[in-house]
Design a protein around this motif. Sequence first.
Motif, mmCIF file in Angstrom:
data_model
loop_
_atom_site.group_PDB
_atom_site.id
_atom_site.type_symbol
_atom_site.label_atom_id
_atom_site.label_comp_id
_atom_site.label_asym_id
_atom_site.label_seq_id
_atom_site.Cartn_x
_atom_site.Cartn_y
_atom_site.Cartn_z
ATOM 1 N N ASN A 285 0.853 -1.184 0.000
ATOM 2 C CA ASN A 285 0.000 0.000 0.000
ATOM 3 C C ASN A 285 0.890 1.234 0.000
ATOM 4 O OD1 ASN A 285 -2.462 -1.400 0.119
ATOM 5 N ND2 ASN A 285 -2.256 -1.632 2.325
ATOM 6 N N ILE A 286 0.578 2.162 -0.906
ATOM 7 C CA ILE A 286 1.389 3.371 -1.002
ATOM 8 C C ILE A 286 0.494 4.595 -1.192
ATOM 9 C CG2 ILE A 286 3.494 2.292 -1.872
ATOM 10 C CD1 ILE A 286 2.082 3.903 -4.556
ATOM 11 N N HIS A 287 0.998 5.721 -0.719
ATOM 12 C CA HIS A 287 0.403 7.013 -1.030
ATOM 13 C C HIS A 287 1.344 7.709 -1.999
ATOM 14 C CE1 HIS A 287 -3.069 7.192 1.543
ATOM 15 N NE2 HIS A 287 -2.358 6.798 2.585
ATOM 16 N N LEU A 288 0.766 8.401 -2.952
ATOM 17 C CA LEU A 288 1.524 9.124 -3.954
ATOM 18 C C LEU A 288 1.304 10.618 -3.764
ATOM 19 C CD1 LEU A 288 3.047 9.510 -6.665
ATOM 20 C CD2 LEU A 288 0.866 9.067 -7.817
ATOM 21 N N ALA A 289 2.396 11.359 -3.726
ATOM 22 C CA ALA A 289 2.341 12.818 -3.703
ATOM 23 C C ALA A 289 3.298 13.310 -4.788
ATOM 24 C CB ALA A 289 2.746 13.364 -2.342
ATOM 25 N N LEU A 290 2.733 13.832 -5.864
ATOM 26 C CA LEU A 290 3.507 14.289 -7.007
ATOM 27 C C LEU A 290 3.160 15.740 -7.272
ATOM 28 C CD1 LEU A 290 5.139 14.003 -9.666
ATOM 29 C CD2 LEU A 290 3.103 12.987 -10.676
ATOM 30 N N ARG A 291 4.168 16.588 -7.310
ATOM 31 C CA ARG A 291 3.956 18.010 -7.607
ATOM 32 C C ARG A 291 4.897 18.411 -8.724
ATOM 33 N NH1 ARG A 291 6.264 22.889 -6.608
ATOM 34 N NH2 ARG A 291 4.854 24.655 -6.480
ATOM 35 N N VAL A 292 4.342 19.102 -9.714
ATOM 36 C CA VAL A 292 5.143 19.649 -10.801
ATOM 37 C C VAL A 292 5.046 21.159 -10.701
ATOM 38 C CG1 VAL A 292 5.492 19.771 -13.286
ATOM 39 C CG2 VAL A 292 4.657 17.639 -12.243
ATOM 40 N N GLY A 293 6.170 21.799 -10.483
ATOM 41 C CA GLY A 293 6.223 23.253 -10.331
ATOM 42 C C GLY A 293 7.153 23.890 -11.333
ATOM 43 N N ALA A 294 7.442 25.166 -11.132
ATOM 44 C CA ALA A 294 8.291 25.969 -12.025
ATOM 45 C C ALA A 294 7.714 25.994 -13.436
ATOM 46 C CB ALA A 294 9.741 25.474 -12.021
ATOM 47 N N LEU A 295 6.388 26.074 -13.509
ATOM 48 C CA LEU A 295 5.716 26.142 -14.800
ATOM 49 C C LEU A 295 5.623 27.595 -15.250
ATOM 50 C CD1 LEU A 295 2.935 23.540 -13.995
ATOM 51 C CD2 LEU A 295 4.993 23.194 -15.373
ATOM 52 N N SER B 152 1.024 25.169 -10.653
ATOM 53 C CA SER B 152 1.547 23.813 -10.475
ATOM 54 C C SER B 152 0.482 22.796 -10.867
ATOM 55 C CB SER B 152 1.979 23.584 -9.026
ATOM 56 O OG SER B 152 0.873 23.753 -8.157
ATOM 57 N N VAL B 153 0.909 21.557 -10.965
ATOM 58 C CA VAL B 153 0.020 20.422 -11.188
ATOM 59 C C VAL B 153 0.355 19.404 -10.113
ATOM 60 C CG1 VAL B 153 -0.662 18.578 -12.780
ATOM 61 C CG2 VAL B 153 -0.078 20.850 -13.671
ATOM 62 N N LYS B 154 -0.690 18.843 -9.502
ATOM 63 C CA LYS B 154 -0.474 17.873 -8.429
ATOM 64 C C LYS B 154 -1.267 16.598 -8.679
ATOM 65 C CE LYS B 154 0.398 21.355 -4.911
ATOM 66 N NZ LYS B 154 -0.027 21.929 -3.644
ATOM 67 N N VAL B 155 -0.661 15.484 -8.296
ATOM 68 C CA VAL B 155 -1.316 14.182 -8.305
ATOM 69 C C VAL B 155 -1.164 13.615 -6.904
ATOM 70 C CG1 VAL B 155 -1.342 11.852 -9.270
ATOM 71 C CG2 VAL B 155 -0.698 13.785 -10.724
ATOM 72 N N VAL C 97 9.898 21.438 -12.626
ATOM 73 C CA VAL C 97 10.519 20.701 -11.526
ATOM 74 C C VAL C 97 9.527 19.653 -11.036
ATOM 75 C CG1 VAL C 97 11.425 20.885 -9.179
ATOM 76 C CG2 VAL C 97 11.910 22.686 -10.848
ATOM 77 N N VAL C 98 9.969 18.397 -10.997
ATOM 78 C CA VAL C 98 9.126 17.286 -10.563
ATOM 79 C C VAL C 98 9.542 16.868 -9.163
ATOM 80 C CG1 VAL C 98 8.439 14.894 -11.024
ATOM 81 C CG2 VAL C 98 8.865 16.466 -12.934
ATOM 82 N N ASP C 99 8.578 16.811 -8.263
ATOM 83 C CA ASP C 99 8.811 16.350 -6.890
ATOM 84 C C ASP C 99 7.841 15.196 -6.635
ATOM 85 O OD1 ASP C 99 9.526 16.088 -4.223
ATOM 86 O OD2 ASP C 99 8.243 17.729 -3.568
#
Length: 99
Positions: free
Chosen positions: A4-14, A50-53, A88-90
């Motif tokens: 089981n995992i949680h995903l936190a993805l943020r793409v910034g510097a757009l 930003s875009v977040k997943v 930038v992908v985090d």
Amino acid sequence: MSVNIHLALRVGALESLDEAEAVKGALAAVLTEHGIRNEVQLRKFREPLSVKVTTGKWPLSVRGFGVWSTAFEKDVTDAVRSAAPSAVVDLDWGYPDYD
């Protein structure tokens, strides 16, 4: 075996809303390809741009996480770079069973 995992993805510097929309579309394709589009939230934000997943209340259950996560991370990076080269992908994984 599944994990089981949680995903936190943020793409910034757009650089623009158009670029953010392109990133959102590229990530939607990756999420669909990996079969998790309906299990996560994909959102675009104006402030900061930003875009977040993220996973919601429930984690993802992934079989063969080590191999899958490597492929997923590569696909995310490639998709974002094609839509927004200077973004930038985090990406962070959480493990609720071990917290």
